[in-house]
Scaffold this motif. Structure first.
Motif, PDB file in Angstrom:
ATOM      1  N   LEU A 487     246.706  60.035 -41.397  1.00  0.00           N
ATOM      2  CA  LEU A 487     247.259  58.782 -40.887  1.00  0.00           C
ATOM      3  C   LEU A 487     248.617  59.018 -40.215  1.00  0.00           C
ATOM      4  O   LEU A 487     248.890  58.519 -39.122  1.00  0.00           O
ATOM      5  N   ASP A 488     249.476  59.783 -40.878  1.00  0.00           N
ATOM      6  CA  ASP A 488     250.782  60.108 -40.290  1.00  0.00           C
ATOM      7  C   ASP A 488     250.605  60.815 -38.950  1.00  0.00           C
ATOM      8  O   ASP A 488     251.326  60.530 -37.979  1.00  0.00           O
ATOM      9  N   LEU A 489     249.670  61.732 -38.901  1.00  0.00           N
ATOM     10  CA  LEU A 489     249.425  62.483 -37.674  1.00  0.00           C
ATOM     11  C   LEU A 489     249.021  61.549 -36.533  1.00  0.00           C
ATOM     12  O   LEU A 489     249.518  61.653 -35.412  1.00  0.00           O
ATOM     13  N   GLU A 490     248.128  60.629 -36.835  1.00  0.00           N
ATOM     14  CA  GLU A 490     247.638  59.732 -35.797  1.00  0.00           C
ATOM     15  C   GLU A 490     248.689  58.708 -35.382  1.00  0.00           C
ATOM     16  O   GLU A 490     248.651  58.186 -34.262  1.00  0.00           O
ATOM     17  N   LEU A 491     249.638  58.427 -36.267  1.00  0.00           N
ATOM     18  CA  LEU A 491     250.721  57.502 -35.922  1.00  0.00           C
ATOM     19  C   LEU A 491     251.896  58.220 -35.252  1.00  0.00           C
ATOM     20  O   LEU A 491     252.918  57.606 -34.969  1.00  0.00           O
ATOM     21  N   GLY A 492     251.724  59.529 -35.032  1.00  0.00           N
ATOM     22  CA  GLY A 492     252.770  60.280 -34.348  1.00  0.00           C
ATOM     23  C   GLY A 492     253.889  60.750 -35.245  1.00  0.00           C
ATOM     24  O   GLY A 492     254.908  61.248 -34.756  1.00  0.00           O
TER      25      GLY A 492
END
Length: 771
Positions: A487-492
């Motif tokens: 999730l963190d990765l996809e939120l940048g």
């Protein structure tokens, strides 16, 4: 609380945490020093524990000293630890150890002695002991190796004393002094056991502490040399004596000493006698997640069962063995071997008319099929299991979860949620807290991947994480770290995501879960790519390619190769990118993996765009968007649409509308990329000022996210557009920002990629950008 309610893996984790708590409590009052000697002898289980312990002792007043041979693999030692490499001793040090004897030698003999010892202090120490034992010269009669020197010392011992030493080596590096005495006294000897023990201690072979009754060899190499000096037939007799006498010595804790009996009966050649102990030791090791040891014990038991099946006479015991061994092999990534045992379990269940055994076997075979990417085969196994209507709610919940995963792969949202919610209800009824957390996580995965509902997914993950922490389930916490990191990765939030994945890797190495370890590495690579840390990405992907293909499921094997494409693409290595994209396509076709078809098509379009093949790029991006929408992958569909619009604009094709009106609610990483792509296309159509404004926004967002590659491309394009607008000052500023991103990206490139990066116009040096 009943121990039956505690998951075995969690119980093992809790024991380790208890050790840490004791250290922390002790360190709260006094500094603590832990000493690990000869760490090069640590086995896999030891290393798993040390991998858990070392990263966390730094939070307390705990010092750790580790000694090991040069060249030993000590991956569990933290990178920041101070390392002291002990150099070979010189002539002065040798003189200090050997004393007057060294002074009595001719100069050429001194040099020869130093040459033979290679400055090894253990050799010199043993030589000094040898010289005290007998008057010798340091000519060719002095052995040139430590092993030879130890053997010469052993050979000079009295026969009875040497026998005690050899018996001790059979018992191991640490041994019960009382048991050693019992083995020795089976026959009469001219030297008493006490006198022999005292002599061996005096000559530096043994250490005999008074307190615990456990003797120890001074060095592991002494055990090897002493054991190697025993004739094969005598070894077997000594191992049998140790086992038989051990039954009386350990009478009150036979089960706890099962590894001792398993080892000695096996080495004595009494495999049938070893079998029950192999089963006890293997089962206990599996329960404690000591998977390496469990595999060793259970593999030996399987060898016995091939010729003497009556060592496990009860069908229930054989079913338990098949389940345990199959599970251990699956956890170790040995899928083919694991499936064979689950097939045998299914056959046994059919013969004995035991539906629970059949259901368990079908679930495990389905799980293995999923690991391999064989989704259709998995569905057949799960449906067959459910058709038998197992009475055990936990087993039925497992099968429903399996079906939920199958529907997830098929992008059947409602059916996937129905199966996972059914599993959730069954687990609640069965008071299966561990399974309940898993079902929450599975539902979160569907919400995130198929419904593009990150907040709903996060809610389910957080609820599951609370349960996992309450249960002390580190494996489940690891899975949730994976999902929250994603999730963190996809939120940048790339740095935060990288931290989660690195923490996840530590945990997976602690508990020996290979599949999750490689997933953590794969995701670390994705973070490194976004942060422009090409060297870091290549390092973890190299590990995945060298070790992970036998462990990772088919989809992730393909994903690793697409990430290799991403790394080369960011390094402006189009040839390497094309090579890895070709491998990903070939492997996907070979393994019949379709879940990454949209990602592959999008990568084709990006590579075509890099080559200036804009019509081909537009066609590939269009295909990627179509595939992504079929798979309900909103993120890739959005990115592909922007790539398609930009490529069409660049190719001079008619486009219906621009995409400046990008949804501001897009995830930041996607928004920055979409703004760059659309602005680049608009600039190609002549809308220079709006394009410059959007490029500036996209560049600032890329910098905020830490995406060096996107920042480089965005500010480079902004400099070009501003120059066309006649804003030379603005162009110089943008060129400077591009240079900053370029230099930062270049710093993280391995040497073999630097030349190509510097030669590519997209990696132009600052002086070139400002012209």
């Amino acid at each position: 609380e009943s121990t039956q309610d505690i998951d075995p893996g969690v119980a093992r984790q809790n024991r380790w945490l208890a050790v840490l708590a004791l250290l922390g409590a002790r360190a709260g009052t006094l500094p603590v020093l832990i000493r690990f000697e000869d760490a090069h002898w640590a086995d896999e289980t030891d290393q798993e524990f040390l991998s858990f312990l070392m990263p966390v002792v730094g939070c307390h007043r705990v010092g750790v000293v580790v000694t090991a041979r040069l060249g030993a693999s000590l991956e569990w030692v933290p990178g920041g630890a101070e390392r002291l490499e002990l150099r070979n001793l010189d002539e002065e040090a040798a003189r200090s150890i050997l004393g007057g004897f060294f002074e009595s030698l001719r100069p050429e003999d001194r040099k020869e002695l130093i040459r033979r010892s290679q400055g090894n202090p253990f050799y010199l120490e043993e030589l000094a002991r040898s010289l005290r034992d007998a008057v010798e010269t340091a000519d060719s009669s002095v052995p040139g190796t430590i092993q030879g020197l130890l053997q010469s010392r052993i050979d000079r011992l009295d026969d009875s004393v040497r026998l005690v030493l050899q018996m001790g080596s059979v018992l191991g590096a640490a041994f019960s002094v009382e048991l050693l005495g019992r083995v020795y006294r089976l026959e009469q000897h001219p030297v008493s056991f006490e006198d022999a023990l005292q002599e061996l201690e005096g000559k530096g072979f043994f250490e005999i502490p008074v307190a615990d009754g456990v003797g120890r060899f001074r060095h592991a190499l002494m055990v090897e040399v002493a054991y190697g000096s025993i004739l094969g037939g005598v070894r077997k007799v000594l191992h049998e004596s140790a086992a038989r006498l051990g039954e009386e010595h350990y009478a009150e804790r036979l089960e706890a000493e099962a590894p001792f009996f398993a080892h000695h009966f096996w080495e004595a050649g009494l495999h049938a006698d070893a079998a029950p102990h192999l089963w006890s030791a293997g089962r206990a090791a599996a329960d404690n997640y000591a998977l390496h040891a469990a595999e060793r014990f259970l593999n030996r038991l399987s060898e016995v069962l091939q010729t003497e099946s009556d060592v496990l006479p009860e069908s229930a015991n054989r079913a338990d063995f098949m389940t345990t061994y199959g599970t251990v092999l699956r956890e170790r990534g040995r899928f083919d071997d694991a499936e064979r045992w689950f097939e045998q379990l299914q056959d046994l269940g059919t013969f004995e008319k035991q539906e629970e055994w059949i259901g368990k076997a079908l679930f495990e075979r389905g799980a293995i099929a999923l690991y391999r990417g064989q989704v259709e085969d998995a569905q057949v196994f799960f449906e067959q299991g459910l058709a038998r209507s197992p009475t055990d709610k936990r087993a039925t919940a497992d099968l429903h979860s399996g079906m939920g995963l199958v529907h997830h792969f098929h992008v059947e949202v409602d059916r996937a949620l129905d199966e996972h919610r059914q599993a959730l209800r069954l687990r609640e009824q069965a008071e299966d807290r561990f399974g309940y957390a898993k079902s929450l996580m599975n539902i979160g995965n569907v919400l995130l991947r198929l419904q593009n509902d990150p907040e709903g997914a996060r809610e389910h993950y957080e609820r599951a994480l609370v349960l996992a922490r309450e249960n002390g389930d580190r494996e489940m916490q690891c899975n949730l770290l994976l999902n929250l990191g994603t999730l963190d990765l996809e939120l940048g939030e790339y740095t935060s995501a990288l931290g989660r994945f690195e923490n996840m890797q530590e945990v997976t190495e602690e508990i020996g879960l290979s599949q999750l370890r490689f997933l953590s590495l794969r995701n670390q690579a994705a973070c490194h790519v976004r942060l422009g840390q090409i060297g870091g990405a290549l390092q973890v992907l190299k590990t995945c390619l060298q070790e992970g293909d036998e462990i990772l499921d088919a989809g992730n094997r393909v994903a690793v190769r697409i990430l290799q494409f991403e790394v080369c693409f960011c390094a402006l290595d189009d040839a390497g990118a094309g090579k890895w994209l070709g491998e990903a396509q070939e492997l996907a076709e070979q393994l019949k993996v379709t879940e990454h078809d949209d990602w592959i098509a999008l990568s084709e379009g990006r590579l075509a765009a890099a080559r200036g093949e804009w019509r081909a790029a537009a066609a590939a991006a269009s295909r990627a968007e179509e595939l992504a929408r079929e798979q309900r992958d909103v993120d890739i569909a959005t990115i592909a649409a922007a790539h398609q619009w930009r490529a069409a604009a660049r190719a001079g094709l008619d486009v219906e509308e621009d995409c400046f009106a990008a949804d501001p609610d897009l995830q930041p990483s996607i928004l920055a990329l979409v703004q760059y792509l659309c602005a680049d296309g608009a600039a190609a159509q002549g809308a220079l000022q709006p394009a410059a404004d959007k490029l500036a926004e996209a560049g600032e967002l890329a910098v905020k996210l830490g995406d060096r590659s996107l920042a480089l491309a965005t500010f480079q394009r902004l400099a070009e557009v501003l120059r066309e607008l006649g804003d030379e000052a603005g162009a110089l500023t943008a060129a400077s920002r591009a240079a900053e991103a370029r230099d930062s990206l270049r710093e993280n490139l391995p040497e073999e990629l630097l030349e190509g990066f510097d030669a590519d116009p997209r990696g132009a040096a600052p002086s070139q950008l400002s012209k």
